[in-house]
Design a protein around this motif. Structure first.
Motif, PDB file in Angstrom:
ATOM      1  N   GLY A 106       0.847  -1.196   0.000  1.00 54.54           N
ATOM      2  CA  GLY A 106       0.000   0.000   0.000  1.00 54.54           C
ATOM      3  C   GLY A 106       0.874   1.235   0.000  1.00 54.54           C
ATOM      4  O   GLY A 106       2.052   1.167   0.318  1.00 54.54           O
ATOM      5  N   ASN A 108       0.599   3.940   1.875  1.00 49.85           N
ATOM      6  CA  ASN A 108       0.899   4.317   3.257  1.00 49.85           C
ATOM      7  C   ASN A 108       0.305   3.305   4.199  1.00 49.85           C
ATOM      8  O   ASN A 108      -0.639   2.615   3.859  1.00 49.85           O
ATOM      9  CB  ASN A 108       0.260   5.657   3.635  1.00 49.85           C
ATOM     10  N   GLY A 109       0.843   3.300   5.402  1.00 47.70           N
ATOM     11  CA  GLY A 109       0.261   2.457   6.444  1.00 47.70           C
ATOM     12  C   GLY A 109       0.780   1.032   6.451  1.00 47.70           C
ATOM     13  O   GLY A 109       0.317   0.212   7.245  1.00 47.70           O
ATOM     14  N   THR A 112       2.762   0.371   9.814  1.00 46.41           N
ATOM     15  CA  THR A 112       1.839   0.445  10.946  1.00 46.41           C
ATOM     16  C   THR A 112       0.891  -0.752  10.954  1.00 46.41           C
ATOM     17  O   THR A 112       0.693  -1.390  11.991  1.00 46.41           O
ATOM     18  CB  THR A 112       1.021   1.756  10.855  1.00 46.41           C
ATOM     19  N   GLU A 157       6.090  -6.871   5.174  1.00 44.26           N
ATOM     20  CA  GLU A 157       5.815  -5.612   4.482  1.00 44.26           C
ATOM     21  C   GLU A 157       6.449  -5.675   3.099  1.00 44.26           C
ATOM     22  O   GLU A 157       7.584  -6.133   2.946  1.00 44.26           O
ATOM     23  CB  GLU A 157       6.416  -4.462   5.299  1.00 44.26           C
ATOM     24  N   LEU A 182      -3.770   1.093   0.856  1.00 45.69           N
ATOM     25  CA  LEU A 182      -4.174   2.358   0.228  1.00 45.69           C
ATOM     26  C   LEU A 182      -3.504   2.512  -1.135  1.00 45.69           C
ATOM     27  O   LEU A 182      -2.345   2.166  -1.286  1.00 45.69           O
ATOM     28  CB  LEU A 182      -3.695   3.516   1.135  1.00 45.69           C
ATOM     29  N   ASN A 276      -6.012   1.040   9.897  1.00 50.72           N
ATOM     30  CA  ASN A 276      -4.922   0.073  10.046  1.00 50.72           C
ATOM     31  C   ASN A 276      -5.264  -0.966  11.117  1.00 50.72           C
ATOM     32  O   ASN A 276      -5.052  -2.160  10.927  1.00 50.72           O
ATOM     33  CB  ASN A 276      -3.615   0.798  10.405  1.00 50.72           C
ATOM     34  N   ARG A 307       6.372   7.427  13.706  1.00 47.25           N
ATOM     35  CA  ARG A 307       5.057   7.532  13.112  1.00 47.25           C
ATOM     36  C   ARG A 307       4.271   8.447  14.051  1.00 47.25           C
ATOM     37  O   ARG A 307       4.778   8.863  15.090  1.00 47.25           O
ATOM     38  CB  ARG A 307       4.410   6.158  12.960  1.00 47.25           C
ATOM     39  N   ASP A 322       4.287  14.054  13.071  1.00 46.83           N
ATOM     40  CA  ASP A 322       3.991  13.052  12.037  1.00 46.83           C
ATOM     41  C   ASP A 322       4.927  13.345  10.871  1.00 46.83           C
ATOM     42  O   ASP A 322       4.518  13.696   9.781  1.00 46.83           O
ATOM     43  CB  ASP A 322       2.519  13.155  11.632  1.00 46.83           C
ATOM     44  N   TYR A 324       7.399  11.391   9.541  1.00 45.34           N
ATOM     45  CA  TYR A 324       8.094  10.291   8.874  1.00 45.34           C
ATOM     46  C   TYR A 324       7.931  10.350   7.363  1.00 45.34           C
ATOM     47  O   TYR A 324       8.871  10.182   6.612  1.00 45.34           O
ATOM     48  CB  TYR A 324       7.637   8.941   9.414  1.00 45.34           C
ATOM     49  N   ASN A 325       6.703  10.550   6.902  1.00 46.08           N
ATOM     50  CA  ASN A 325       6.557  10.816   5.475  1.00 46.08           C
ATOM     51  C   ASN A 325       5.238  11.526   5.223  1.00 46.08           C
ATOM     52  O   ASN A 325       4.428  11.686   6.140  1.00 46.08           O
ATOM     53  CB  ASN A 325       6.740   9.570   4.610  1.00 46.08           C
ATOM     54  N   THR A 329      -3.121  12.440   0.944  1.00 46.96           N
ATOM     55  CA  THR A 329      -4.144  11.722   1.715  1.00 46.96           C
ATOM     56  C   THR A 329      -3.829  11.800   3.206  1.00 46.96           C
ATOM     57  O   THR A 329      -4.685  12.165   4.024  1.00 46.96           O
ATOM     58  CB  THR A 329      -4.179  10.230   1.308  1.00 46.96           C
ATOM     59  N   ALA A 330      -2.605  11.447   3.556  1.00 48.28           N
ATOM     60  CA  ALA A 330      -2.223  11.413   4.969  1.00 48.28           C
ATOM     61  C   ALA A 330      -2.223  12.816   5.569  1.00 48.28           C
ATOM     62  O   ALA A 330      -2.609  13.020   6.722  1.00 48.28           O
ATOM     63  CB  ALA A 330      -0.858  10.762   5.121  1.00 48.28           C
TER      64      ALA A 330
END
Ligand code: ATP
Ligand code: MG
Length: 443
Positions: A106, A108-109, A112, A157, A182, A276, A307, A322, A324-325, A329-330
């Motif tokens: 995905g 993102n996520g 997590t 992952e 996602l 998640n 994260r 937040d 990290y990236n 969307t995020a």
């Protein structure tokens, strides 16, 4: 890992005469010569430098044997391609141990969701997972070959840089359950369109076992890439599985799902984390983890570093980090989360937004689109940093926003303005280094 050199040579199709060591059992394989310990097998990979240059070091460290793509003086297994040999070995090892695989990809996520699934499955099974972000064609086989001997389930992952990457990883891992978290916009720069990203991510179906299950977001863009003869579970409002009654508190989230009886609470903020966690809960039910155990595991879950996390500035102000990236969307979701939190008595809500990288041609409009997610009735001031954030700057009211082209100046501004009652959100791509601001504010 427990494999004899004979077995390894056979699996990778070694072409030389390695027989003098045939019965020796290998317990560990490393591609970083500095990590080699007595009795290990060395794997020279071609990166910035050719790993073959480090074969001497590996033996000095105690390596028993090495893979090699050329003749070398030391005991070795001669193969055409060391990376391919490594991947074959990982695939074989999974088959031999019959460890069941849950694969997560995905935009993102991934990390997590992987961490949450691991927490849930650990209630019932000896479960291993990708360490940190070891999610590519090297990291995933490495993870597999480093799982403890008693592992029953492994959560892997899978990341991608190119079309076909996830395909390959899935064929190696042969998952029983495959999840796409996602289809976002990250990597647009390399993939061109979301459609291509969807095609790449759906490569996860390539190695899915027969009788396996594919779990995907209810996003039209993936429809044409869905396999016909596979059990598919879609998540999203009113789909097969979904989150209901999401309640956000400062440090935690509570929600119910359409498939569990009772509410789940997780000790992490960020709306997306409810999705998640729901995915992790669903995997738990698929693999017969008791509902109480699922809830218990998720209520204690801790995320991989950096994260979404609340921290305290040295003056007492609350920081929602937040860093990290970042992708559109995020960024929109974390803004929603932050804006929904009540202000501290007498305090302000401040936000630092930095560039979202790797968005390609659409970067200007995607940055501008963040304006729609900012609600100045719930936010006092926005600090923008980076070249691309100029596109968002143009969309926001002048008196509510400050622009910085320089990280030091932004840090100084925040140090002088931040009051103990304030709440500060920071969000941006990792390479924008907002993490350094967080550290400065904490010192
Ligand atoms: P990477 O590609 O770097 O491995 P990842 O896919 O593993 O990233 P995470 O590390 O789990 O993703 O999360 C990174 C960030 O993405 C989080 O800090 C959060 O801002 C955002 N995020 C997490 N989960 C979701 C989600 N389900 N939907 C959208 N954004 C999310
Ligand atoms: Mg990750």
């Amino acid at each position: 890992m427990k494999l004899t050199l004979h077995e390894i040579a056979h699996i990778v199709g070694a072409t030389n005469n390695w027989s003098e060591l045939a019965d020796t059992e290998i317990h560990n394989i490393e591609f970083d010569s500095r990590k080699i310990q007595g009795g290990d097998l060395f794997l020279p990979l071609k990166g910035a430098r050719d790993g073959h240059e480090f074969i001497d070091t590996a033996f000095a460290q105690g390596a028993l044997a090495t893979f090699a793509e050329q003749e070398v003086a030391q005991p070795h297994l001669r193969v055409e391609d060391c990376l391919e040999a490594f991947q074959k070995l990982a695939q074989y090892y999974l088959e031999k141990t019959a460890v069941e695989v849950i694969a997560v990809t995905g935009s993102n996520g991934k990390t997590t969701t992987k961490d949450m699934i691991h927490a849930v499955l650990s209630e019932k099974y000896k479960t291993y997972k990708t360490q940190g972000n070891y999610n590519n064609e090297i990291g995933m086989p490495y993870t597999i070959l480093h799982m403890p001997d008693d592992t029953e389930k492994i959560v892997l992952e899978m990341g991608m840089d190119r079309l076909g990457d996830i395909d390959l990883l899935s064929k190696i891992a042969k998952p029983r359950i495959a999840i796409v978290t996602l289809i976002g916009e990250s990597h647009l720069e390399f993939f061109g369109t979301r459609d291509k990203i969807a095609e790449g991510k759906l490569g996860i179906k390539a190695g899915l076992r027969s009788g396996g299950e594919l779990i995907v977001p209810a996003d039209k863009i993936i429809n044409k890439y869905l396999p016909a003869d596979t059990k598919i579970t879609r998540f999203g409002p009113d789909e097969d599985i979904f989150v209901t009654q999401l309640i956000e508190h400062k440090n935690q989230l509570s929600f119910t799902t359409n498939f569990l009886d009772e509410e789940i609470t997780i000790p992490v903020p960020g709306k997306f984390n409810a999705t998640n966690a729901m995915l992790a809960a669903y995997v738990g039910t698929l693999l017969d983890v008791e509902e109480d155990d699922i809830r218990h595991a998720l209520s204690h879950v801790s995320l991989t570093r950096n994260r979404t996390e609340w921290k305290k500035a040295s003056n007492g102000a609350d920081i929602l980090s937040d860093v990290y990236n970042a992708n559109p969307t995020a960024m929109k979701l974390i803004l929603e989360t932050f804006q929904a939190i009540p202000k501290n008595e007498g305090g302000r809500k401040l936000t630092v937004l930095a560039d979202m990288l790797e968005l390609g041609d659409q970067a200007p409009e995607l940055h501008a689109s963040i304006a729609a997610a900012i609600d100045f009735s719930k936010m006092d001031h926005v600090y923008l940093y980076g070249d691309l954030m100029k596109y968002l700057l143009a969309e926001l009211p002048e008196d509510k926003v400050s622009y910085f082209g320089n990280l030091e100046q932004l840090t100084e501004e925040l140090q002088s303005t931040l009051q103990p009652q304030d709440q500060l959100l920071l969000k941006g791509s990792n390479s924008m280094k907002l993490g350094t601001i967080v550290e400065e504010l904490q010192n």
